[in-house]
Design a protein around this motif. Structure first.
Motif, PDB file in Angstrom:
ATOM      1  N   VAL A   1      15.435  10.602  -7.836  1.00  0.00           N
ATOM      2  CA  VAL A   1      14.801  10.464  -9.147  1.00  0.00           C
ATOM      3  C   VAL A   1      14.408  11.860  -9.623  1.00  0.00           C
ATOM      4  O   VAL A   1      13.742  12.610  -8.908  1.00  0.00           O
TER       5      VAL A   1
ATOM      6  N   PHE B   1      -2.986   5.265  15.257  1.00  0.00           N
ATOM      7  CA  PHE B   1      -2.750   5.292  16.697  1.00  0.00           C
ATOM      8  C   PHE B   1      -2.124   6.624  17.094  1.00  0.00           C
ATOM      9  O   PHE B   1      -1.280   7.134  16.372  1.00  0.00           O
TER      10      PHE B   1
ATOM     11  N   GLY C   1       1.158   4.111  -0.849  1.00  0.00           N
ATOM     12  CA  GLY C   1       1.413   5.081   0.223  1.00  0.00           C
ATOM     13  C   GLY C   1       0.644   6.362   0.028  1.00  0.00           C
ATOM     14  O   GLY C   1      -0.396   6.406  -0.645  1.00  0.00           O
ATOM     15  N   ASP C   2       1.174   7.439   0.595  1.00  0.00           N
ATOM     16  CA  ASP C   2       0.421   8.693   0.697  1.00  0.00           C
ATOM     17  C   ASP C   2       0.132   9.361  -0.647  1.00  0.00           C
ATOM     18  O   ASP C   2      -0.713  10.251  -0.719  1.00  0.00           O
TER      19      ASP C   2
ATOM     20  N   PRO D   1       6.721   7.728  -3.206  1.00  0.00           N
ATOM     21  CA  PRO D   1       7.601   8.827  -2.805  1.00  0.00           C
ATOM     22  C   PRO D   1       7.055   9.738  -1.703  1.00  0.00           C
ATOM     23  O   PRO D   1       7.681  10.740  -1.352  1.00  0.00           O
TER      24      PRO D   1
ATOM     25  N   GLY E   1       5.862   2.339   2.284  1.00  0.00           N
ATOM     26  CA  GLY E   1       5.245   1.811   1.073  1.00  0.00           C
ATOM     27  C   GLY E   1       6.251   1.098   0.192  1.00  0.00           C
ATOM     28  O   GLY E   1       6.077  -0.076  -0.177  1.00  0.00           O
TER      29      GLY E   1
ATOM     30  N   ALA F   1      -1.485   6.874   5.863  1.00  0.00           N
ATOM     31  CA  ALA F   1      -0.867   6.416   7.114  1.00  0.00           C
ATOM     32  C   ALA F   1       0.167   5.331   6.816  1.00  0.00           C
ATOM     33  O   ALA F   1       0.085   4.630   5.801  1.00  0.00           O
ATOM     34  N   ALA F   2       1.105   5.195   7.744  1.00  0.00           N
ATOM     35  CA  ALA F   2       2.154   4.177   7.586  1.00  0.00           C
ATOM     36  C   ALA F   2       1.540   2.785   7.540  1.00  0.00           C
ATOM     37  O   ALA F   2       1.995   1.911   6.798  1.00  0.00           O
ATOM     38  N   GLN F   3       0.493   2.590   8.345  1.00  0.00           N
ATOM     39  CA  GLN F   3      -0.156   1.284   8.384  1.00  0.00           C
ATOM     40  C   GLN F   3      -0.738   0.926   7.018  1.00  0.00           C
ATOM     41  O   GLN F   3      -0.652  -0.213   6.566  1.00  0.00           O
TER      42      GLN F   3
ATOM     43  N   GLY G   1      11.345   5.289  -3.594  1.00  0.00           N
ATOM     44  CA  GLY G   1      10.943   5.633  -2.231  1.00  0.00           C
ATOM     45  C   GLY G   1      11.198   4.486  -1.270  1.00  0.00           C
ATOM     46  O   GLY G   1      10.629   3.411  -1.411  1.00  0.00           O
TER      47      GLY G   1
ATOM     48  N   GLU H   1      16.237   5.382  -3.363  1.00  0.00           N
ATOM     49  CA  GLU H   1      15.907   6.223  -2.202  1.00  0.00           C
ATOM     50  C   GLU H   1      16.945   7.327  -2.116  1.00  0.00           C
ATOM     51  O   GLU H   1      18.143   7.055  -2.146  1.00  0.00           O
ATOM     52  N   LYS H   2      16.472   8.563  -1.958  1.00  0.00           N
ATOM     53  CA  LYS H   2      17.438   9.673  -2.000  1.00  0.00           C
ATOM     54  C   LYS H   2      18.265   9.804  -0.708  1.00  0.00           C
ATOM     55  O   LYS H   2      19.382  10.294  -0.742  1.00  0.00           O
ATOM     56  N   ASN H   3      17.713   9.367   0.419  1.00  0.00           N
ATOM     57  CA  ASN H   3      18.444   9.502   1.686  1.00  0.00           C
ATOM     58  C   ASN H   3      19.159   8.206   2.049  1.00  0.00           C
ATOM     59  O   ASN H   3      18.728   7.121   1.678  1.00  0.00           O
TER      60      ASN H   3
ATOM     61  N   ARG I   1      -1.496  14.059   5.610  1.00  0.00           N
ATOM     62  CA  ARG I   1      -0.711  12.931   6.135  1.00  0.00           C
ATOM     63  C   ARG I   1      -1.012  12.806   7.620  1.00  0.00           C
ATOM     64  O   ARG I   1      -0.807  13.722   8.385  1.00  0.00           O
TER      65      ARG I   1
ATOM     66  N   TYR J   1      16.397   6.426   7.026  1.00  0.00           N
ATOM     67  CA  TYR J   1      14.977   6.794   7.078  1.00  0.00           C
ATOM     68  C   TYR J   1      14.615   7.185   8.507  1.00  0.00           C
ATOM     69  O   TYR J   1      14.962   6.479   9.462  1.00  0.00           O
TER      70      TYR J   1
END
Ligand SMILES: Cc1cc2nc3c(=O)[nH]c(=O)nc-3n(C[C@H](O)[C@H](O)[C@H](O)COP(=O)(O)OP(=O)(O)OC[C@H]3O[C@@H](n4cnc5c(N)ncnc54)[C@H](O)[C@@H]3O)c2cc1C
Length: 492
Positions: A127, A429, A371-372, A153, A58, A394-396, A54, A81-83, A233, A86
């Motif tokens: 993966v 935020f 991460g999530d 992921p 994260g 969250a991203a933070q 991922g 990472e599949k992409n 999320r 981002y």
């Protein structure tokens, strides 16, 4: 809170404490051989290998933090990472405001700078299997063995639990015609939503733009709906989106013809409720309508109708319909199926249960989850000891804990120390207006542990002149975004 505090919260202020990144060097020399299907098998070697799945907030911050804490470059890091690029979800709702200040390219990030700055290999592949016994990750291109695995992921949609009677074709229709807009995949969902808003405007711009936030209960039959707690999320995302589309309506002069309608299964916004209710009434009085206690049954994509359960004056339930022009249906969410694939202990929505005060799984201390997709034991609010809460998706959170995980993994490999998690912060935020000034809402959460290893939480919602929304947060969000993305993708 001052604008500079956003950078402190993001952890950027502490970056100087990490060792500086190293230049590109030759990676671990590993014996490679091909199997009968010509897939490369990368065996473990002398140099310890960390495989990270991922390339979001994260995964990327775990990868760079390992390198920042490994000055002699003794650890091999392979990020899968599949992409090829981002699309960042934070701030992405501003795209729907239609303001020229926010363009899709502002949210796209590539992996080249990170590879240039640090000796990290980024492998673009999906993966498809994880074997913890042989400590191996399988992609469509090759199989790679690991000493430590980091799973970051993200999430998946869970239409099947929510609409068990839908077939694959209807799920595909929902994702195309009423996209959830919560997953980063190249920004496709956001582009679809924006295109639908533009089509709606070209057709006269009259009607309801409906947002259905992730629900808190599932319709069973006319008599009952059952409570359901899914992964969420960024819980404020749907309400922030309502504001950004409200901003779009005003910018395009569609007030009085178009409005945003939030059809929420909860009785009040599921995050920052007083702040969003104040914002709706002050800034979007006739533009955003909030409907609580909404009990969704189904959507008819042909007639553009939403079916829901309602109650008449005799307190009898009946099925009602509501027309929409544009629909943003935010489905239930679950952790990435990679967590289940790895056979880790999970909760009801497939999130990996973490060991106490650690960032690795309860089931395997060689597998970190960031991460999530990670689940912490619930903590206690310092000011309300009876109230319990978790760590927000969250991203933070992913950013800060990625940095912590990288440090912990480096310490474990280089010094043999398995450090516990200490204090960390997670902010949340939301942008609520773009023009004429940027207005935002901010909540700051701090997490720490007591001697018994229990998590303690404190929360602060910023107010200025009794208003939850203000320019300090609005401008601060932009600074924060520049800081975390710039650092995550090695832009400075
Ligand atoms: C509209 C919106 C607004 C938001 N606003 C904020 C905000 O203001 N502040 C905030 O802190 N957070 C915000 N968030 C939440 C934030 O985006 C997420 O919490 C964050 O992205 C989580 O990071 P992650 O690394 O866990 O997952 P992701 O960012 O989703 O990254 C996961 C990565 O893993 C890759 N991947 C998945 N499966 C595989 C596989 N099998 N093989 C290879 N690669 C794989 C994916 O392609 C992806 O790149 C917002 C979210 C949304 C949707």
């Amino acid at each position: 809170m001052q604008r500079r505090d956003f950078l402190h919260l993001s952890g950027l202020a502490t970056l100087g404490t990490f060792a500086s990144g190293c230049g590109l060097q030759k990676t671990n020399e590993v014996p490679e051989k091909k199997d009968a299907n010509l897939k490369t098998q990368r065996k473990r070697a002398e140099k310890k290998r960390v495989v990270i799945v991922g390339g979001g907030f994260g995964g990327m911050n775990t990868a760079t933090s390992i390198k920042q804490n490994d000055p002699e470059n003794r650890i091999e890091v392979v990020l899968i990472e599949k992409n090829t690029h981002y699309f960042t979800c934070p701030m992405s709702n501003t795209l729907l405001s239609g303001s020229k200040q926010f363009q899709k390219d502002d949210f796209l990030f590539y992996y080249w700078d990170v590879q240039k700055k640090y000796d990290i290999e980024v492998l673009h592949a999906e993966v498809i299997a994880i074997d913890r016994e042989s400590q191996s990750v399988e992609t469509l291109r090759e199989n790679i063995e690991y000493d430590y695995l980091v799973l970051a992921p993200g999430i998946e949609y869970d239409y099947k639990t929510e609409f068990s009677h839908w077939d694959e074709a209807k799920i595909r229709r929902a994702s195309l015609e009423a996209p959830g807009g919560l997953i980063s995949d190249g920004g496709v969902e956001h582009a679809n939503l924006l295109a639908q808003l533009e089509e709606f405007k070209d057709a006269g711009g009259e009607g309801e733009i409906v947002i259905i936030p992730q629900r808190t209960k599932i319709y069973k039959n006319l008599q009952e709906s059952v409570e359901y707690k899914s992964l969420v999320r960024c819980a404020p995302a749907s309400y922030e989106r309502a504001c950004m589309i409200g901003d779009w309506i005003k910018r395009n002069g569609l007030e009085g013809k178009a409005k945003v309608v939030l059809l929420d299964s909860a009785s009040a916004p599921q995050a920052k409720a007083p702040a969003f209710l104040q914002t709706f009434s002050d800034l979007y009085k006739d533009v955003i309508e909030y409907v609580g206690g909404f009990d969704l049954i189904d959507v008819d994509f042909d007639t553009k109708e939403i079916l829901f359960r309602d109650m008449d004056d005799d307190l009898e339930y009946f099925i009602a319909k509501r027309k929409y022009s544009v629909l943003n249906l935010i489905p239930l969410q679950k952790a990435s199926s990679l967590i289940e694939m790895a056979g880790l202990k999970t909760n009801s929505w497939g999130g990996a249960l973490l060991a106490k005060q650690k960032l690795y799984s309860m089931s395997d201390n060689r597998v970190y989850v960031i991460g999530d997709s990670a689940v912490f034991e619930k903590g206690y609010y310092k000011d309300k000891p009876k109230k319990r809460g978790g760590v927000p998706a969250a991203a933070q959170t992913a950013y800060n804990l990625g940095k912590e995980a990288g440090y912990m993994i480096a310490q474990r490999i280089l010094e043999g120390k398995d450090l516990p998690l200490g204090k960390f912060a997670a902010g949340c935020f939301s942008m609520v207006q773009v023009d004429p000034s940027k207005l935002g809402i901010s909540i700051n959460k701090k997490f720490s542990y007591n001697k018994k290893g229990e998590m303690l939480i404190s929360e602060e919602v910023e107010q200025v002149n009794k208003k939850y929304y203000h320019t300090i947060a609005g401008e601060g969000i932009v600074d924060w975004f520049g800081g975390v993305t710039g650092d995550t993708f090695a832009k400075f």
